[in-house]
Design an enzyme around this catalytic site. Structure first.
Site, PDB file in Angstrom:
ATOM      1  CB  CYS A   2      -0.879   0.038   1.241  1.00 57.70           C
ATOM      2  SG  CYS A   2      -1.926  -1.407   1.392  1.00 57.70           S
ATOM      3  NE  ARG A  27       4.695   1.772  -1.211  1.00 59.55           N
ATOM      4  CZ  ARG A  27       5.499   1.898  -0.171  1.00 59.55           C
ATOM      5  NH1 ARG A  27       6.678   2.451  -0.337  1.00 59.55           N
ATOM      6  NH2 ARG A  27       5.157   1.488   1.020  1.00 59.55           N
ATOM      7  CD1 TRP A  74      -0.189  -5.593  -3.873  1.00 62.68           C
ATOM      8  CD2 TRP A  74      -0.089  -6.521  -1.832  1.00 62.68           C
ATOM      9  NE1 TRP A  74       0.352  -6.841  -4.007  1.00 62.68           N
ATOM     10  CE2 TRP A  74       0.436  -7.436  -2.773  1.00 62.68           C
ATOM     11  CE3 TRP A  74      -0.122  -6.888  -0.490  1.00 62.68           C
ATOM     12  CZ2 TRP A  74       0.910  -8.677  -2.407  1.00 62.68           C
ATOM     13  CZ3 TRP A  74       0.357  -8.142  -0.134  1.00 62.68           C
ATOM     14  CH2 TRP A  74       0.867  -9.019  -1.084  1.00 62.68           C
ATOM     15  CG  ASN A 100       1.449   0.346   4.160  1.00 61.57           C
ATOM     16  OD1 ASN A 100       1.098  -0.793   3.853  1.00 61.57           O
ATOM     17  ND2 ASN A 100       2.666   0.816   3.942  1.00 61.57           N
ATOM     18  N   GLY A 101      -0.336  -1.645   6.369  1.00 58.77           N
ATOM     19  CA  GLY A 101       0.050  -2.585   7.422  1.00 58.77           C
ATOM     20  C   GLY A 101      -1.088  -3.550   7.701  1.00 58.77           C
ATOM     21  CD  GLU A 465      34.919   4.663   8.845  1.00 62.60           C
ATOM     22  OE1 GLU A 465      35.417   5.787   8.721  1.00 62.60           O
ATOM     23  OE2 GLU A 465      33.679   4.476   8.861  1.00 62.60           O
ATOM     24  CE  LYS A 469      31.224   5.287  11.302  1.00 66.66           C
ATOM     25  NZ  LYS A 469      31.685   5.585  10.011  1.00 66.66           N
ATOM     26  CD  GLU A 472      30.091   8.801  12.672  1.00 61.23           C
ATOM     27  OE1 GLU A 472      29.560   9.819  12.220  1.00 61.23           O
ATOM     28  OE2 GLU A 472      30.665   7.961  11.943  1.00 61.23           O
ATOM     29  CG  HIS A 488      57.539   7.242  17.386  1.00 63.69           C
ATOM     30  ND1 HIS A 488      58.910   7.297  17.559  1.00 63.69           N
ATOM     31  CD2 HIS A 488      57.328   6.253  16.471  1.00 63.69           C
ATOM     32  CE1 HIS A 488      59.492   6.404  16.786  1.00 63.69           C
ATOM     33  NE2 HIS A 488      58.548   5.762  16.117  1.00 63.69           N
ATOM     34  CE  LYS A 583      24.106   8.586   5.232  1.00 67.45           C
ATOM     35  NZ  LYS A 583      25.130   7.751   5.890  1.00 67.45           N
TER      36      LYS A 583
HETATM   37  C1  F6R Z   1      31.008   9.220   9.236  1.00 70.70           C
HETATM   38  C2  F6R Z   1      30.297  10.004   8.272  1.00 70.70           C
HETATM   39  C3  F6R Z   1      30.916  11.244   7.745  1.00 70.70           C
HETATM   40  C4  F6R Z   1      30.882  11.196   6.214  1.00 70.70           C
HETATM   41  C5  F6R Z   1      31.393  12.529   5.636  1.00 70.70           C
HETATM   42  C6  F6R Z   1      31.446  12.491   4.136  1.00 70.70           C
HETATM   43  O1  F6R Z   1      30.294   8.087   9.600  1.00 70.70           O
HETATM   44  O2  F6R Z   1      29.216   9.650   7.877  1.00 70.70           O
HETATM   45  O3  F6R Z   1      32.199  11.377   8.195  1.00 70.70           O
HETATM   46  O4  F6R Z   1      31.670  10.133   5.791  1.00 70.70           O
HETATM   47  O5  F6R Z   1      30.554  13.570   6.046  1.00 70.70           O
HETATM   48  O6  F6R Z   1      30.205  12.217   3.585  1.00 70.70           O
HETATM   49  P1  F6R Z   1      30.070  11.770   2.075  1.00 70.70           P
HETATM   50  O7  F6R Z   1      30.703  10.441   1.929  1.00 70.70           O
HETATM   51  O8  F6R Z   1      28.598  11.752   1.814  1.00 70.70           O
HETATM   52  O9  F6R Z   1      30.771  12.805   1.259  1.00 70.70           O
END
Ligand code: F6R
Length: 588
Positions: A2, A27, A74, A100-101, A465, A469, A472, A488, A583
Site C-alpha cells: 500500500c 509498489r 494491495w 498501510n500494514g 575509521e 565510528k 560519533e 613515539h 547525513k
Molecule cells: C562518518 C560520516 C561522515 C561522512 C562525511 C562524508 O560516519 O558519515 O564522516 O563520511 O561527512 O560524507 P560523504 O561520503 O557523503 O561525502
C-alpha cells in the site's frame, strides 16, 4: 504494497495526490482512493483499478479542497472491491483514514465496535481505525490524544493518516514507513519519499510511535506520551526504494547487517563503467584522491592498495584541506573524489578547484543523481542502496570494494587477485551471524573515557575509521593509531585498563603489531584483538574468518561498527541520529 500520501497546502490537494500515487506505482496495488476536505465536508472517491484509469473514470483530479489523502491498496484483508478500497470513513463522516500494514486484532475490535452500534462498510482490518477514532473523538477534543488512545487498541503493524473535519491531518506509524515532506507550498506525509520528491527534498523520517499533526503552517511531532519530539530534517537526494528498518531497531544495525549483500554487490561494477574508470586513471600522470570523514578513510586505504597492488603512487588530500594544498594538479591529473552522498560541500569544492586546473574528475558515489556525479567526467556507483543511518557503514565497505575493483584492474596480471562474487566465501555470514559477544564487550567497556585502535599498513585507515565510528555513535573519545607510532608518544596515555583494540590478522604486519601489543600490555592496557588467530595477549578475542589477506580491511571494520552500535545503545544514544551530525554536509 500500500502507498499513502497526504497533502496540506496552497495547491489543490487531489491533483497533487494523483501525481504522487502514480510515482509510487512501483509498489503494486489493486485499487485507489482519495479523500479531500472542502470547507467542512469530507469528499471521497475510490475504486478498483490503476490510478490513471480510476482518475479518468472518477475525475479524482478535480476534487476540490487543499487538504487531502490518497491511497493505493494491495489487498490483505478483504477482497479487491470498491468498498474495501481506502480511504475509510467512520459512521459520522467526521474523519477519514488511509492505512498501510495489518491490524492483527481487528476482528475483536470490530466485534466490540459493532456491539457499540458502529456500522462497517468494508471487510478490511483498516476500517476499525476510523471507528476507533470516532469513539475517542466523542471523549477528547485533542487530536493527539485521540490518536494515542486509538493506537493503544491496535496490535500489528501500521502507518495511518487521517483527515479531521477540523482541518488537520494526523498520522502515526509502527513498523511501517511514514515520512514527512516539507515543501514551500505545502507539507506531505507519505509512505515513500517518491510520494513527494518532485515537490521537496526535505524529509523527516518518523520513528515508530511518532505522531505527526499537520496544519497549514506547522508540522508538530509528538511521542506516545504526548510530549513534543524533534526529528532531524534529512535532505533526500537518492532514488529511494528501501527505506524501512525492517526487523531491525535502527537503520544503522540494519545497514551493518546488509553488508552481507552490499559488499558482494559493490564488486559487481558494470564492466563498461569500470573500464572507463580504469582508462581515466591509467591515462593520467598524477592521481589525487579526496574525500571527507569516512570517505577520506577509504581514500587512505586506496593509497596503500594503489601502491602495494598496482605500484602506482597517489596523493591523498582531505577535502576540507584541498584548497590549502598547492598541489601540482593540472590537465595531466585525475582527481578521484569519493563521497557517499555526492553532496558534501568540501568534496564539491575540491572538485571545483581541480576542474579549474583542468584535471579530470572520477567520482565514486552512492547517489548517481548527486551534484558530484553530475560534475564528474565519469562516476562509478558503489551500489549499496540508500544509507539512512547518519554514520557511514555499508557505504564505507562498498567504497572499498569499488576501489579494490578499479585498482585490481590496473594491476599487471600476476598481481591481480580474484574479485569474483564468491571470494568472501562464508566470511560475511560468519561475522554477521551473532552480535552477542560484541554486545557483551560493549557492556563491559561502556564507561571508559578513551579507546585506542591500532593497525599497521592498510589496517591503519581501518583503525581511523573504527575510531570515527566509536566517537560519533557512542560519544567516547577514540583514536586510531598506526601501530608502530605508539612508542613515539601515545604510550604515555596507557595506564591500567586502558582499552586498546588491535587489528592484527596474520599477514606481513602480524609480528610488528604484536610487538606494539606487548609494549601496551606491559603497561596495563586491556587488549581487544581482532584477528584470525588468538593470542595470550588478548583480553577479548574477536575472531575474523580466514580470507585472502588483501580483503581483511573490508571485513575487519564490521566488528567495530557493531561494537560502536552497541556502545551507543548502552549509553542511551540514538545510533541513527548522532548528536550534532547530519547525513549530508552541504556547508563548508
Ligand atoms: C562518518 C560520516 C561522515 C561522512 C562525511 C562524508 O560516519 O558519515 O564522516 O563520511 O561527512 O560524507 P560523504 O561520503 O557523503 O561525502
Amino acid at each position: 504494497m500500500c502507498s499513502i500520501i497526504g497533502y496540506i497546502g496552497k495547491c489543490m490537494a487531489a491533483s497533487v495526490i494523483v501525481e504522487s500515487l502514480k510515482k509510487m506505482e512501483y509498489r503494486g496495488y489493486d485499487s485507489v482512493g482519495i479523500a479531500t476536505l472542502e470547507r467542512d465536508r469530507i469528499l471521497l472517491r475510490k475504486d478498483v483499478g490503476k490510478v490513471m484509469d480510476v482518475d479518468s473514470s472518477l475525475q479524482l483530479n478535480n476534487m476540490p479542497g487543499q487538504i487531502g489523502i490518497g491511497h493505493t491498496r494491495w489487498a490483505t484483508h478483504g477482497g479487491i472491491t470498491k468498498l474495501n478500497a481506502h480511504p475509510h470513513t467512520d459512521c459520522t463522516n467526521n474523519v477519514v483514514v488511509v492505512h498501510n500494514g495489518i491490524i492483527d486484532n481487528y476482528q475483536q475490535l470490530k466485534d466490540t465496535l459493532i456491539k457499540q452500534g458502529h456500522i462497517f462498510k468494508s471487510q478490511t482490518d483498516s476500517e476499525v481505525i476510523a471507528h476507533l477514532i470516532e469513539t475517542y473523538l466523542k471523549k477528547f477534543d485533542d487530536v493527539k490524544k485521540v490518536i494515542i488512545e486509538t493506537c493503544k487498541q491496535l496490535c500489528g503493524s501500521y502507518a495511518f493518516v487521517a483527515i479531521f473535519k477540523s482541518g488537520l491531518i494526523a498520522g502515526t506509524r509502527l513498523d511501517e514507513p511514514l515520512i514527512i515532506g516539507m515543501g514551500n507550498d505545502g507539507n506531505f506525509i507519505s509512505s515513500d519519499v517518491l510520494g513527494f520528491l518532485e515537490y521537496t527534498d526535505k524529509a523527516i523520517f518518523l520513528d515508530n510511535h511518532d505522531i505527526v499533526i499537520l496544519d497549514h503552517q506547522h508540522v508538530n511531532l509528538f511521542d506516545f506520551n504526548g510530549n513534543s519530539v524533534s526529528r532531524p530534517i534529512t535532505q533526500v537526494a537518492w532514488e529511494l526504494g528501501d527505506i524501512d528498518k525492517g526487523k531491525y531497531a535502527h537503520y544503522t544495525i540494519k545497514e551493518i547487517h546488509q553488508q552481507k549483500n552490499s559488499i558482494p554487490m559493490a564488486f559487481q561494477i558494470d564492466p563498461i563503467s569500470l573500464q572507463k574508470a580504469v582508462d581515466l586513471v591509467s591515462s593520467s600522470k598524477n592521481i589525487f584522491i579526496t574525500g571527507s570523514g569516512t570517505s577520506y578513510h577509504s581514500a587512505l586505504l586506496a593509497k596503500y592498495l594503489f601502491y602495494k597492488s598496482a605500484k602506482i603512487r597517489t596523493e591523498i588530500i582531505m577535502s576540507s584541506e584541498f584548497e590549502y594544498m598547492s598541489a601540482p594538479i593540472d590537465e595531466n591529473s585525475v582527481l578521484i573524489a569519493i563521497s557517499q552522498s555526492g553532496e558534501t560541500a568540501d568534496v564539491l569544492n575540491s572538485v571545483k578547484i581541480a576542474k579549474e586546473h583542468k584535471a579530470k574528475i572520477l567520482s565514486i558515489v552512492n547517489i548517481s543523481t548527486s551534484s558530484l556525479a553530475r560534475l564528474s567526467d565519469h562516476y562509478v556507483s558503489i551500489n549499496c542502496g540508500p544509507e539512512m543511518g547518519v554514520a557511514a557503514t555499508k557505504s564505507f565497505t562498498a567504497q572499498l570494494a569499488t576501489l579494490y575493483s578499479i585498482i585490481n584492474n590496473l594491476c599487471v596480471n600476476e598481481r591481480s587477485v580474484d574479485m569474483s562474487i564468491n571470494m568472501f566465501g562464508n566470511a560475511l555470514n560468519e561475522i554477521l551471524i551473532d552480535d552477542s559477544y560484541l554486545e557483551k564487550i560493549a557492556e563491559d567497556i561502556k564507561s571508559v573515557q578513551d579507546i585506542y585502535i591500532l593497525g599497521k599498513s592498510f589496517h591503519y585507515p581501518i583503525a581511523l575509521e573504527g575510531s570515527l565510528k566509536i566517537k560519533e555513535l557512542a560519544y567516547i573519545h577514540a583514536e586510531g593509531i598506526a601501530a608502530g607510532e605508539i612508542k613515539h608518544g601515545p604510550l604515555a596515555m596507557i595506564e591500567l585498563n586502558t582499552i586498546v583494540i588491535v587489528l592484527n590478522p596474520e599477514d606481513e604486519t602480524y609480528y610488528d603489531t604484536l610487538h606494539s601489543i606487548h609494549e601496551m600490555k606491559s603497561r596495563g592496557a586491556k587488549i581487544i584483538g581482532i584477528s584470525n588467530k588468538n593470542n595470550d595477549m588478548y583480553d577479548y578475542f574477536i575472531k575474523l574468518p580466514l580470507v585472502n589477506k588483501i580483503l581483511y580491511p573490508i571485513i575487519e571494520i564490521i566488528p567495530i561498527q557493531i561494537l560502536s552500535y552497541y556502545l551507543a545503545l548502552k549509553k542511551d544514544a540514538n545510533p541513527d541520529y548522532p548528536r550534532n551530525l547530519a547525513k549530508s554536509v552541504t556547508v563548508k
